[in-house]
Design a protein around this motif. Structure first.
Motif, PDB file in Angstrom:
ATOM      1  N   SER A  13       0.827  -1.208   0.000  1.00 42.02           N
ATOM      2  CA  SER A  13       0.000   0.000   0.000  1.00 42.02           C
ATOM      3  C   SER A  13       0.863   1.261   0.000  1.00 42.02           C
ATOM      4  CB  SER A  13      -0.915   0.001   1.226  1.00 42.02           C
ATOM      5  OG  SER A  13      -0.113  -0.132   2.396  1.00 42.02           O
ATOM      6  N   ALA A  14       2.197   1.061  -0.016  1.00 43.96           N
ATOM      7  CA  ALA A  14       3.091   2.229  -0.029  1.00 43.96           C
ATOM      8  C   ALA A  14       2.888   3.042  -1.301  1.00 43.96           C
ATOM      9  CB  ALA A  14       4.545   1.774   0.071  1.00 43.96           C
ATOM     10  N   GLU A  15       3.156   4.329  -1.194  1.00 43.05           N
ATOM     11  CA  GLU A  15       2.994   5.254  -2.318  1.00 43.05           C
ATOM     12  C   GLU A  15       4.025   4.947  -3.409  1.00 43.05           C
ATOM     13  OE1 GLU A  15       1.473   8.540  -4.370  1.00 43.05           O
ATOM     14  OE2 GLU A  15       0.693   7.613  -2.529  1.00 43.05           O
ATOM     15  N   PRO A  16       3.574   4.624  -4.640  1.00 38.37           N
ATOM     16  CA  PRO A  16       4.552   4.332  -5.692  1.00 38.37           C
ATOM     17  C   PRO A  16       5.330   5.587  -6.099  1.00 38.37           C
ATOM     18  CG  PRO A  16       2.343   3.584  -6.295  1.00 38.37           C
ATOM     19  CD  PRO A  16       2.197   4.451  -5.083  1.00 38.37           C
ATOM     20  N   TYR A  25       5.377  -3.304  -5.961  1.00 42.31           N
ATOM     21  CA  TYR A  25       6.440  -3.913  -5.153  1.00 42.31           C
ATOM     22  C   TYR A  25       7.444  -2.865  -4.699  1.00 42.31           C
ATOM     23  CZ  TYR A  25       5.546  -8.855  -6.574  1.00 42.31           C
ATOM     24  OH  TYR A  25       5.045 -10.114  -6.769  1.00 42.31           O
ATOM     25  N   ARG A  26       8.025  -3.134  -3.544  1.00 40.25           N
ATOM     26  CA  ARG A  26       9.224  -2.396  -3.160  1.00 40.25           C
ATOM     27  C   ARG A  26      10.385  -2.907  -4.021  1.00 40.25           C
ATOM     28  NH1 ARG A  26       6.393  -3.349   1.454  1.00 40.25           N
ATOM     29  NH2 ARG A  26       7.259  -5.454   1.551  1.00 40.25           N
ATOM     30  N   PHE A  27      11.250  -1.996  -4.432  1.00 40.84           N
ATOM     31  CA  PHE A  27      12.401  -2.354  -5.257  1.00 40.84           C
ATOM     32  C   PHE A  27      13.639  -1.807  -4.558  1.00 40.84           C
ATOM     33  CE2 PHE A  27      15.500  -1.516  -8.603  1.00 40.84           C
ATOM     34  CZ  PHE A  27      15.409  -2.630  -9.417  1.00 40.84           C
ATOM     35  N   ARG A  28      14.593  -2.689  -4.264  1.00 36.02           N
ATOM     36  CA  ARG A  28      15.756  -2.272  -3.465  1.00 36.02           C
ATOM     37  C   ARG A  28      17.031  -2.583  -4.230  1.00 36.02           C
ATOM     38  NH1 ARG A  28      20.028  -1.876  -0.547  1.00 36.02           N
ATOM     39  NH2 ARG A  28      19.944  -1.539   1.717  1.00 36.02           N
ATOM     40  N   CYS A  29      17.808  -1.537  -4.536  1.00 39.92           N
ATOM     41  CA  CYS A  29      19.078  -1.724  -5.246  1.00 39.92           C
ATOM     42  C   CYS A  29      20.192  -1.975  -4.242  1.00 39.92           C
ATOM     43  CB  CYS A  29      19.399  -0.490  -6.077  1.00 39.92           C
ATOM     44  SG  CYS A  29      21.003  -0.574  -6.918  1.00 39.92           S
ATOM     45  N   VAL A  30      21.188  -2.732  -4.658  1.00 37.61           N
ATOM     46  CA  VAL A  30      22.342  -3.023  -3.798  1.00 37.61           C
ATOM     47  C   VAL A  30      23.116  -1.739  -3.471  1.00 37.61           C
ATOM     48  CG1 VAL A  30      24.001  -3.490  -5.662  1.00 37.61           C
ATOM     49  CG2 VAL A  30      24.219  -4.707  -3.476  1.00 37.61           C
ATOM     50  N   GLU A  31      22.885  -0.683  -4.263  1.00 39.63           N
ATOM     51  CA  GLU A  31      23.532   0.604  -3.985  1.00 39.63           C
ATOM     52  C   GLU A  31      22.821   1.382  -2.882  1.00 39.63           C
ATOM     53  OE1 GLU A  31      23.235   2.330  -7.836  1.00 39.63           O
ATOM     54  OE2 GLU A  31      24.872   1.146  -8.678  1.00 39.63           O
ATOM     55  N   ALA A  32      21.883   0.742  -2.210  1.00 36.01           N
ATOM     56  CA  ALA A  32      21.194   1.309  -1.041  1.00 36.01           C
ATOM     57  C   ALA A  32      20.208   2.428  -1.375  1.00 36.01           C
ATOM     58  CB  ALA A  32      22.184   1.763   0.034  1.00 36.01           C
ATOM     59  N   PRO A  89      11.159  -9.435  -5.932  1.00 36.79           N
ATOM     60  CA  PRO A  89      11.167  -8.255  -5.069  1.00 36.79           C
ATOM     61  C   PRO A  89      11.925  -8.391  -3.754  1.00 36.79           C
ATOM     62  CG  PRO A  89       9.031  -9.335  -4.975  1.00 36.79           C
ATOM     63  CD  PRO A  89       9.823 -10.033  -6.058  1.00 36.79           C
ATOM     64  N   TRP A  90      12.250  -9.623  -3.331  1.00 37.35           N
ATOM     65  CA  TRP A  90      12.969  -9.759  -2.064  1.00 37.35           C
ATOM     66  C   TRP A  90      14.489  -9.795  -2.274  1.00 37.35           C
ATOM     67  CZ3 TRP A  90      10.563 -13.837  -4.469  1.00 37.35           C
ATOM     68  CH2 TRP A  90      11.317 -15.004  -4.668  1.00 37.35           C
ATOM     69  N   LYS A  91      14.912  -9.646  -3.529  1.00 39.78           N
ATOM     70  CA  LYS A  91      16.342  -9.655  -3.841  1.00 39.78           C
ATOM     71  C   LYS A  91      16.761  -8.273  -4.342  1.00 39.78           C
ATOM     72  CE  LYS A  91      16.457 -14.553  -5.051  1.00 39.78           C
ATOM     73  NZ  LYS A  91      17.626 -15.051  -4.292  1.00 39.78           N
ATOM     74  N   TYR A  92      18.070  -8.020  -4.320  1.00 36.79           N
ATOM     75  CA  TYR A  92      18.575  -6.746  -4.831  1.00 36.79           C
ATOM     76  C   TYR A  92      18.245  -6.602  -6.313  1.00 36.79           C
ATOM     77  CZ  TYR A  92      21.013  -6.409  -0.386  1.00 36.79           C
ATOM     78  OH  TYR A  92      21.303  -6.338   0.961  1.00 36.79           O
ATOM     79  N   MET A 145      14.325  -6.937   6.327  1.00 31.21           N
ATOM     80  CA  MET A 145      14.792  -8.267   5.925  1.00 31.21           C
ATOM     81  C   MET A 145      13.984  -8.729   4.717  1.00 31.21           C
ATOM     82  SD  MET A 145      17.035 -10.501   6.709  1.00 31.21           S
ATOM     83  CE  MET A 145      17.413 -12.041   5.880  1.00 31.21           C
ATOM     84  N   PHE A 146      14.647  -9.282   3.731  1.00 26.58           N
ATOM     85  CA  PHE A 146      14.001  -9.716   2.481  1.00 26.58           C
ATOM     86  C   PHE A 146      13.156  -8.590   1.891  1.00 26.58           C
ATOM     87  CE2 PHE A 146      14.457 -13.960   4.635  1.00 26.58           C
ATOM     88  CZ  PHE A 146      15.356 -14.509   3.736  1.00 26.58           C
ATOM     89  N   ASN A 147      13.614  -7.360   2.079  1.00 28.87           N
ATOM     90  CA  ASN A 147      12.932  -6.185   1.545  1.00 28.87           C
ATOM     91  C   ASN A 147      11.466  -6.113   2.002  1.00 28.87           C
ATOM     92  OD1 ASN A 147      12.960  -3.794   0.094  1.00 28.87           O
ATOM     93  ND2 ASN A 147      12.415  -4.753  -1.860  1.00 28.87           N
ATOM     94  N   GLY A 148      11.188  -6.683   3.183  1.00 28.69           N
ATOM     95  CA  GLY A 148       9.827  -6.622   3.709  1.00 28.69           C
ATOM     96  C   GLY A 148       8.962  -7.807   3.292  1.00 28.69           C
ATOM     97  N   TYR A 149       9.538  -8.774   2.575  1.00 34.31           N
ATOM     98  CA  TYR A 149       8.780  -9.953   2.126  1.00 34.31           C
ATOM     99  C   TYR A 149       9.149 -11.201   2.924  1.00 34.31           C
ATOM    100  CZ  TYR A 149       7.568  -6.778  -1.637  1.00 34.31           C
ATOM    101  OH  TYR A 149       7.122  -5.685  -2.343  1.00 34.31           O
ATOM    102  N   GLU A 150       9.623 -10.976   4.152  1.00 38.54           N
ATOM    103  CA  GLU A 150      10.117 -12.085   4.964  1.00 38.54           C
ATOM    104  C   GLU A 150       9.051 -13.158   5.186  1.00 38.54           C
ATOM    105  OE1 GLU A 150      12.859 -12.769   8.915  1.00 38.54           O
ATOM    106  OE2 GLU A 150      11.805 -10.859   8.691  1.00 38.54           O
ATOM    107  N   GLU A 151       7.858 -12.707   5.499  1.00 38.74           N
ATOM    108  CA  GLU A 151       6.776 -13.645   5.782  1.00 38.74           C
ATOM    109  C   GLU A 151       6.548 -14.605   4.603  1.00 38.74           C
ATOM    110  OE1 GLU A 151       2.263 -12.872   7.024  1.00 38.74           O
ATOM    111  OE2 GLU A 151       3.687 -11.380   7.794  1.00 38.74           O
ATOM    112  N   GLU A 152       6.631 -14.065   3.386  1.00 33.13           N
ATOM    113  CA  GLU A 152       6.354 -14.869   2.194  1.00 33.13           C
ATOM    114  C   GLU A 152       7.520 -15.773   1.804  1.00 33.13           C
ATOM    115  OE1 GLU A 152       5.857 -11.619   2.478  1.00 33.13           O
ATOM    116  OE2 GLU A 152       3.893 -11.042   1.676  1.00 33.13           O
ATOM    117  N   VAL A 153       8.776 -15.316   2.013  1.00 30.31           N
ATOM    118  CA  VAL A 153       9.891 -16.054   1.399  1.00 30.31           C
ATOM    119  C   VAL A 153      10.867 -16.714   2.372  1.00 30.31           C
ATOM    120  CG1 VAL A 153       9.813 -14.586  -0.657  1.00 30.31           C
ATOM    121  CG2 VAL A 153      11.454 -14.055   1.178  1.00 30.31           C
TER     122      VAL A 153
END
Lengths: 194, 325
Positions: free
Chosen positions: B71-74, B139-146, B236-239, B302-310
């Motif tokens: 539900s986060a703002e895209p 989805y949240r998208f997380r780059c390894v560059e932080a 989405p749970w990976k960089y 952790m897991f970009n917020g998808y811990e419960e699923e993965v």
């Protein structure tokens, strides 16, 4: 007349950076933009100060040395801005996490050391300090060679894949440092003969 | 500042067709046809399509919502399509936007499928996508560059597509490759510090996980070229670097594929690349991230917020060890 003009010229990139951020011209990641721009201007101006002595030796002009202090202080200003952006936006000025980054990331350590070493040079850049330190002033300010090397290493260690851009800075620095070596005898003789 | 090296292979400005002439290309092609000179023009020129204009991206008619959406703002389409790592177009974040739209030919497009499966072959984009219900996955998208974004992908579950190829029991991994074509991807011309094509891989159960999708769009429209058109991975749970772009090859393998970043810098990048705030990249901390559009950092989940699923995919694995990066 020349010095105020040079000061304004040297502050232009800083003014432009700040305007760009407020005008929404700094891209999707303005903090990264500020970090990269301030760091690169700091490094560039540092190389300019190191070009002054070779310039004087090659041309006999004296004005490069007279302008060197101003350029050095400008370089210092950009490096300080660079650190402030990092400390404020990456760490919200939290000393603990800043220390953690400095200790654990070699590239940040290099940059931080360069900043620390620049501080005594900036402080002792006044005429009063030059008089007070006498011959040792010159020795102290030779630290700039080490600082520039640290700056290039800092850049080199942070790029992700393609190191050629920091290597260009490194090559320029290498040339500027090599030009400081005493001229070999055979070249010197030819120069006096001509 | 970006210093641009010009290579011998770069297009000289003198070779670039002027805009006015370019916009008359249809007339030109028609004329060429009428004088039966079609054979002199490369056949693909007559019907290939690039995505030069963000406004012209085609909307998808039927996109279903998904329970997996955050539900986060895209982030805005402007942010998502102007700040990209797509090294086939250069190292700068602005290179892909500048170069990809005019160069990447998204039509015709096909994906080669081979390795340990019953139905290998070459599948067109339509073959791959059409049988499936498109879903919006925010989805949240997380780059390894932080840095991170929130992206409203349009996609299809990877599992549904992969099952059609009927992987055999020997298929332990999926290797996924990005296009290699120096004509369309300028950074592949000349020498490069990256071995092309860009290769990524997933363990088969990761690929079959309901969160893994093949993305074909953003904001209800087809993907912009710089975001990996016409079809890319999103895990989405990976960089972000695990989410290969402009996919042309799917290969089922028994051996763990060597992904490109692992080949380039094995001490910095691993195969799994799960988002993990407790394991720092050797050169930068992963504990926090800057969400594009914000000035300050926020904690990385952790897991970009998808811990419960993965999390159960990695039960019993120590994710802090180097071999499980």
């Amino acid at each position: 007349m020349v010095k105020p003009a040079l000061l304004l010229l040297g502050l232009l990139p800083m003014a432009w950076m700040i305007v760009a951020v407020f005008a929404g011209q700094a891209g999707a990641n303005p903090v990264e933009y500020l970090t990269h721009e301030s760091g690169q201007w700091g490094l560039r101006l540092m190389l300019v100060t190191l070009a002054m002595t070779p310039l004087r030796r090659m041309t006999g002009w004296t004005f490069p040395i007279r302008l060197r202090r101003m350029i050095g202080l400008l370089a210092f200003s950009y490096v300080v801005l660079h650190f402030l952006v990092f400390a404020l936006f990456d760490h919200m000025l939290n000393p603990a996490t800043i220390a953690d980054d400095v200790i654990n990331r070699p590239y940040i350590l290099m940059g931080f050391l360069a900043l620390l070493l620049l501080i005594p040079l900036a402080v002792t850049s006044t005429n009063a300090w030059m008089r007070r330190l006498g011959r040792r002033w010159k020795q102290l300010h030779k630290l700039v060679y080490l600082i520039a090397v640290l700056g290039v290493l800092h850049f080199l260690l942070l790029v992700r894949a393609d190191p050629w851009e920091p290597l260009i800075y490194g090559a320029i620095l290498a040339v500027l440092l090599l030009l400081r070596l005493p001229t070999p005898a055979f070249l010197r003789n030819r120069a006096t003969a001509s | 500042m970006l210093i641009r090296r010009t290579r011998k292979s770069d297009v000289r400005s003198s070779e670039i067709t002027s805009e006015s002439i370019y916009y008359r290309r249809r007339e030109f092609i028609k004329a060429a046809g009428t004088i039966a000179a079609g054979s002199l023009v490369a056949p693909q020129m007559l019907w290939s399509r690039t995505l030069d204009d963000l406004d012209a991206l085609r909307p998808f008619p039927d996109v279903a919502p998904s329970e997996f959406s955050t539900s986060a703002e895209p982030n805005s389409l402007e942010d998502i399509s102007s700040y990209n790592n797509f090294y086939e177009y250069g190292m700068g974040k602005d290179d892909p936007k500048r170069l990809a739209p005019g160069l990447l030919r998204v039509e015709p497009w096909s994906v080669e499928v081979d390795g340990e499966c019953e139905n290998p072959g070459t599948y067109t984009y339509e073959d791959l996508v059409r049988p499936h219900q498109l879903e919006e996955r925010i989805y949240r998208f997380r780059c390894v560059e932080a840095w991170s974004m929130v992206i409203p992908w349009v996609g299809i579950p990877m599992a549904d597509v992969l099952k059609r190829f009927q992987p055999t029991s020997r298929a332990k991994y999926v290797e996924l490759r990005t296009l290699q074509d120096p004509e369309q991807m300028p950074a592949q011309r000349g020498s490069s510090s990256i071995p092309w094509p860009y290769v990524e891989g997933l363990r088969i159960d990761e690929a079959m996980h309901p969160l893994s999708i093949f993305a074909v769009g953003i904001y209800g429209r087809e993907l912009p070229a710089q975001n990996g058109a016409p079809i890319r991975l999103v895990v989405p749970w990976k960089y972000g670097f695990k989410c290969g772009k402009s996919l042309v090859k799917i290969r089922f393998t028994e051996e763990q594929p060597k992904n490109t970043w692992q080949v380039i810098a094995p001490n910095e990048y691993g195969f799994y690349a799960n988002v993990n705030p407790n394991v720092s990249h050797p050169r930068w901390s992963q504990a926090r991230e800057r969400r594009i559009g914000r000035f300050f950092r926020q904690d990385t989940l952790m897991f970009n917020g998808y811990e419960e699923e993965v999390a159960d995919l990695y039960a019993g694995m120590d994710l802090s060890t180097r071999q499980n990066w």
